[in-house]
Design a protein around this motif. Structure first.
Motif, PDB file in Angstrom:
ATOM      1  N   GLY A 190      36.191  40.249 -11.728  1.00  0.00           N
ATOM      2  CA  GLY A 190      34.791  39.863 -11.723  1.00  0.00           C
ATOM      3  C   GLY A 190      34.357  39.202 -10.432  1.00  0.00           C
ATOM      4  N   MET A 191      33.081  39.348 -10.109  1.00  0.00           N
ATOM      5  CA  MET A 191      32.544  38.636  -8.966  1.00  0.00           C
ATOM      6  C   MET A 191      32.635  37.135  -9.222  1.00  0.00           C
ATOM      7  N   PRO A 192      32.753  36.348  -8.151  1.00  0.00           N
ATOM      8  CA  PRO A 192      32.689  34.885  -8.337  1.00  0.00           C
ATOM      9  C   PRO A 192      31.415  34.500  -9.082  1.00  0.00           C
ATOM     10  N   ALA A 193      31.396  33.312  -9.646  1.00  0.00           N
ATOM     11  CA  ALA A 193      30.254  32.884 -10.447  1.00  0.00           C
ATOM     12  C   ALA A 193      28.949  33.061  -9.671  1.00  0.00           C
ATOM     13  N   LEU A 194      27.975  33.700 -10.320  1.00  0.00           N
ATOM     14  CA  LEU A 194      26.706  33.970  -9.657  1.00  0.00           C
ATOM     15  C   LEU A 194      25.915  32.672  -9.498  1.00  0.00           C
ATOM     16  N   PRO A 195      25.350  32.471  -8.320  1.00  0.00           N
ATOM     17  CA  PRO A 195      24.585  31.238  -8.086  1.00  0.00           C
ATOM     18  C   PRO A 195      23.218  31.286  -8.763  1.00  0.00           C
ATOM     19  N   THR A 196      22.616  30.116  -8.889  1.00  0.00           N
ATOM     20  CA  THR A 196      21.229  30.026  -9.335  1.00  0.00           C
ATOM     21  C   THR A 196      20.386  29.584  -8.151  1.00  0.00           C
ATOM     22  N   PHE A 197      19.135  30.010  -8.128  1.00  0.00           N
ATOM     23  CA  PHE A 197      18.301  29.768  -6.961  1.00  0.00           C
ATOM     24  C   PHE A 197      17.056  28.981  -7.340  1.00  0.00           C
ATOM     25  N   GLY A 198      16.733  28.024  -6.500  1.00  0.00           N
ATOM     26  CA  GLY A 198      15.507  27.250  -6.705  1.00  0.00           C
ATOM     27  C   GLY A 198      14.413  27.661  -5.752  1.00  0.00           C
ATOM     28  N   ALA A 199      14.799  28.354  -4.660  1.00  0.00           N
ATOM     29  CA  ALA A 199      13.812  28.768  -3.663  1.00  0.00           C
ATOM     30  C   ALA A 199      14.392  29.913  -2.833  1.00  0.00           C
ATOM     31  N   LEU A 200      13.514  30.617  -2.171  1.00  0.00           N
ATOM     32  CA  LEU A 200      13.935  31.646  -1.218  1.00  0.00           C
ATOM     33  C   LEU A 200      13.977  30.982   0.154  1.00  0.00           C
ATOM     34  N   ASP A 201      15.174  30.543   0.553  1.00  0.00           N
ATOM     35  CA  ASP A 201      15.303  29.817   1.809  1.00  0.00           C
ATOM     36  C   ASP A 201      16.699  30.033   2.380  1.00  0.00           C
ATOM     37  N   ALA A 202      17.025  29.286   3.428  1.00  0.00           N
ATOM     38  CA  ALA A 202      18.328  29.432   4.066  1.00  0.00           C
ATOM     39  C   ALA A 202      19.458  29.100   3.097  1.00  0.00           C
ATOM     40  N   GLY A 203      19.206  28.150   2.185  1.00  0.00           N
ATOM     41  CA  GLY A 203      20.228  27.804   1.197  1.00  0.00           C
ATOM     42  C   GLY A 203      20.569  28.975   0.302  1.00  0.00           C
ATOM     43  N   ALA A 204      19.553  29.737  -0.108  1.00  0.00           N
ATOM     44  CA  ALA A 204      19.794  30.913  -0.943  1.00  0.00           C
ATOM     45  C   ALA A 204      20.600  31.956  -0.174  1.00  0.00           C
ATOM     46  N   ALA A 205      20.267  32.157   1.107  1.00  0.00           N
ATOM     47  CA  ALA A 205      21.003  33.123   1.925  1.00  0.00           C
ATOM     48  C   ALA A 205      22.454  32.705   2.089  1.00  0.00           C
ATOM     49  N   GLN A 207      24.200  31.006  -0.023  1.00  0.00           N
ATOM     50  CA  GLN A 207      24.889  31.244  -1.291  1.00  0.00           C
ATOM     51  C   GLN A 207      25.297  32.712  -1.429  1.00  0.00           C
ATOM     52  N   ILE A 208      24.430  33.613  -0.968  1.00  0.00           N
ATOM     53  CA  ILE A 208      24.761  35.041  -1.013  1.00  0.00           C
ATOM     54  C   ILE A 208      25.951  35.325  -0.095  1.00  0.00           C
ATOM     55  N   ALA A 209      25.938  34.729   1.094  1.00  0.00           N
ATOM     56  CA  ALA A 209      27.048  34.932   2.035  1.00  0.00           C
ATOM     57  C   ALA A 209      28.363  34.438   1.440  1.00  0.00           C
ATOM     58  N   THR A 210      28.333  33.262   0.814  1.00  0.00           N
ATOM     59  CA  THR A 210      29.539  32.700   0.198  1.00  0.00           C
ATOM     60  C   THR A 210      30.034  33.584  -0.940  1.00  0.00           C
ATOM     61  N   LEU A 211      29.106  34.131  -1.716  1.00  0.00           N
ATOM     62  CA  LEU A 211      29.456  34.980  -2.846  1.00  0.00           C
ATOM     63  C   LEU A 211      30.241  36.206  -2.383  1.00  0.00           C
ATOM     64  N   PHE A 212      29.750  36.887  -1.353  1.00  0.00           N
ATOM     65  CA  PHE A 212      30.407  38.115  -0.913  1.00  0.00           C
ATOM     66  C   PHE A 212      31.680  37.824  -0.122  1.00  0.00           C
ATOM     67  N   LYS A 213      31.761  36.669   0.527  1.00  0.00           N
ATOM     68  CA  LYS A 213      33.036  36.278   1.127  1.00  0.00           C
ATOM     69  C   LYS A 213      34.101  36.104   0.052  1.00  0.00           C
ATOM     70  N   GLY A 214      33.679  35.582  -1.091  1.00  0.00           N
ATOM     71  CA  GLY A 214      34.606  35.454  -2.212  1.00  0.00           C
ATOM     72  C   GLY A 214      35.083  36.800  -2.710  1.00  0.00           C
ATOM     73  N   VAL A 215      34.201  37.817  -2.655  1.00  0.00           N
ATOM     74  CA  VAL A 215      34.591  39.169  -3.061  1.00  0.00           C
ATOM     75  C   VAL A 215      35.677  39.705  -2.130  1.00  0.00           C
ATOM     76  N   VAL A 216      35.501  39.500  -0.827  1.00  0.00           N
ATOM     77  CA  VAL A 216      36.503  39.946   0.141  1.00  0.00           C
ATOM     78  C   VAL A 216      37.841  39.262  -0.118  1.00  0.00           C
ATOM     79  N   ALA A 217      37.782  37.988  -0.476  1.00  0.00           N
ATOM     80  CA  ALA A 217      39.011  37.228  -0.704  1.00  0.00           C
ATOM     81  C   ALA A 217      39.825  37.805  -1.859  1.00  0.00           C
ATOM     82  N   THR A 218      39.175  38.459  -2.813  1.00  0.00           N
ATOM     83  CA  THR A 218      39.925  39.033  -3.940  1.00  0.00           C
ATOM     84  C   THR A 218      40.814  40.186  -3.508  1.00  0.00           C
ATOM     85  N   ALA A 219      40.537  40.779  -2.329  1.00  0.00           N
ATOM     86  CA  ALA A 219      41.356  41.894  -1.857  1.00  0.00           C
ATOM     87  C   ALA A 219      42.427  41.452  -0.873  1.00  0.00           C
ATOM     88  N   ARG A 220      42.399  40.193  -0.456  1.00  0.00           N
ATOM     89  CA  ARG A 220      43.341  39.712   0.549  1.00  0.00           C
ATOM     90  C   ARG A 220      44.686  39.401  -0.106  1.00  0.00           C
TER      91      ARG A 220
END
Length: 410
Positions: A190-205, A207-220
């Motif tokens: 499964g993908m890492p826990a999906l984040p929740t968002f309070g706004a469309l801002d740099a913080g949301a971006a 969180q998306i970057a961290t999420l997909f880095k976690g996906v890459v880590a599952t293959a390492r």
């Protein structure tokens, strides 16, 4: 009537002129024929174009023919490629494969050479790649790093009603839910826990970057301690190829808004949806490139199919970035496209070749291997096991009448 010979070029090699009295050219395709026991039809594998070869008779005749013949001979024996001016084909870069000088008592005052050459290519389609895994990591990181800046620049600016922001947050959350469902459908970790968002801002971006880095880590691959034995090098997700394909499918999805931008608020919603889609597509494909370094391919066909799938998705993203004027991101995606292609191409030549065959009845895997590879017991068991694994057969005793991917013998 015009003599066609008057339109032909004068022959020369390395600038030394001669008369070309006979010539022929050879080409075609490099076809390897594979024959299987018990099958009437062979499989013809096309390995690409055959080398373009030319052979001709070169004659030196007339005043000073001995010195000119010696000069031509030295030119033909010299190492490296050179320009051949051919009467019919014009200027060709060639390398000399074979040459023979001859004299006859019946033709005093002339020297004849029999020459074989091949068209020369500076690279031959071969590129020295170096560390392709390192290139993949660098290119995917560069691609992901630009995603946040492009996302923020693509969001609509200005005070808008709260429903504009809410629409964007819902779209972003829905996109990630779709990605999670794709992981589940493909039986992936499964993908890492999906984040929740309070706004469309740099913080949301971020969180998306961290999420997909976690996906890459599952293959390492990581060292996992096992009680009573040495640590084993395993990955949390043992199927990088399936993971790459899923990430490409996520990137091919879209949450672009289909509403008519008939008001400033609606225009803002369309712009935000476009920025969100580009953000997730970019990170999904950057992650796919990051996973690619850990992939192990079972056959050339599998590697080629994976390469082409990723390439198609990356080209689609490049077109999107170019349309939006995101030139640095376009360049970064191009870098990933090149790195992925180089990495997989570097592996293809070392992989076994396979072919699709059509089963005619339900048979055990050993019977299928026997029909394909003959009676050599030293390979039948291994090939039977490979057929089961390669085609995801639930039970080795029952292989249905369906297309099967099998190794080419030899």
């Amino acid at each position: 009537m015009v003599d066609f010979r008057s339109e032909l070029r004068s022959s020369s090699f390395r600038g030394i002129a001669f008369e070309m009295v006979d010539d022929d050219a050879a080409g075609g395709r490099r076809i390897v024929t594979h024959e299987f026991p018990g099958r009437d039809d062979p499989f013809h594998e096309d390995l690409g174009a055959a080398v373009r070869a030319f052979s001709f008779r070169a004659v030196i005749i007339g005043s000073g023919y001995v010195a000119r013949a010696d000069a031509l001979e030295q030119a033909l024996l010299q190492a490296g490629a050179a320009t051949l001016v051919h009467p019919h084909y014009g200027e060709i870069q060639v390398v000399v494969k074979d040459t023979r000088r001859s004299h006859t008592n019946t033709t005093i005052g002339s020297v004849e050479f029999s020459v074989s050459v091949e068209r020369y290519s500076a690279t031959g389609g071969i590129t020295v790649l170096g560390d392709t895994a390192r290139k993949l990591t660098f290119a995917s990181s560069s691609m992901a790093d630009l995603a946040t800046t492009d996302f923020l620049s693509g969001l609509a600016e200005g005070p808008f009603p709260s429903f504009v922001m809410a629409d964007g947050i819902v779209r972003l959350s829905s996109f990630l839910s779709l990605a999670r469902d794709m992981f589940r459908f493909n039986s992936l970790a499964g993908m890492p826990a999906l984040p929740t968002f309070g706004a469309l801002d740099a913080g949301a971006a971020d969180q998306i970057a961290t999420l997909f880095k976690g996906v890459v880590a599952t293959a390492r691959p990581q060292e996992i301690p096992i009680v009573g034995s040495a640590p084993a090098v395993v990955a949390a997700n043992s199927e990088p190829i399936k993971l790459m394909r899923t990430l490409a499918k996520i990137a091919d999805s879209s949450i672009d808004s289909s509403i008519t931008p008939s008001s400033p608020s609606r225009q803002a919603m369309v712009a935000n949806a476009t920025a969100i889609t580009t953000l997730v597509k970019t990170h999904a494909l950057a992650a796919a490139a990051g996973v690619a370094r850990y992939a192990t391919y079972d056959s050339r066909n599998q590697a080629i199919e994976t390469r082409d799938l990723l390439a198609d998705s990356l080209v689609s993203l490049r077109d999107r970035q170019l349309t939006a004027g995101l030139i640095p991101a376009w360049r970064a995606t191009t870098g990933v496209l090149v790195a992925v292609t180089e990495d997989i191409n570097d592996r293809i030549g070392r992989l076994p070749r396979t072919v699709k065959v059509q089963g005619s009845a339900v048979r055990p895997s050993l019977a299928v291997a026997n029909r394909l590879y003959g009676n050599d017991s030293s390979i039948i068991f291994d090939r039977a096991a490979d057929i089961v694994k390669r085609n995801n057969i639930p039970h080795p005793g029952f292989i249905g009448a369906k297309p099967l991917e099998v190794l080419i013998n030899g």
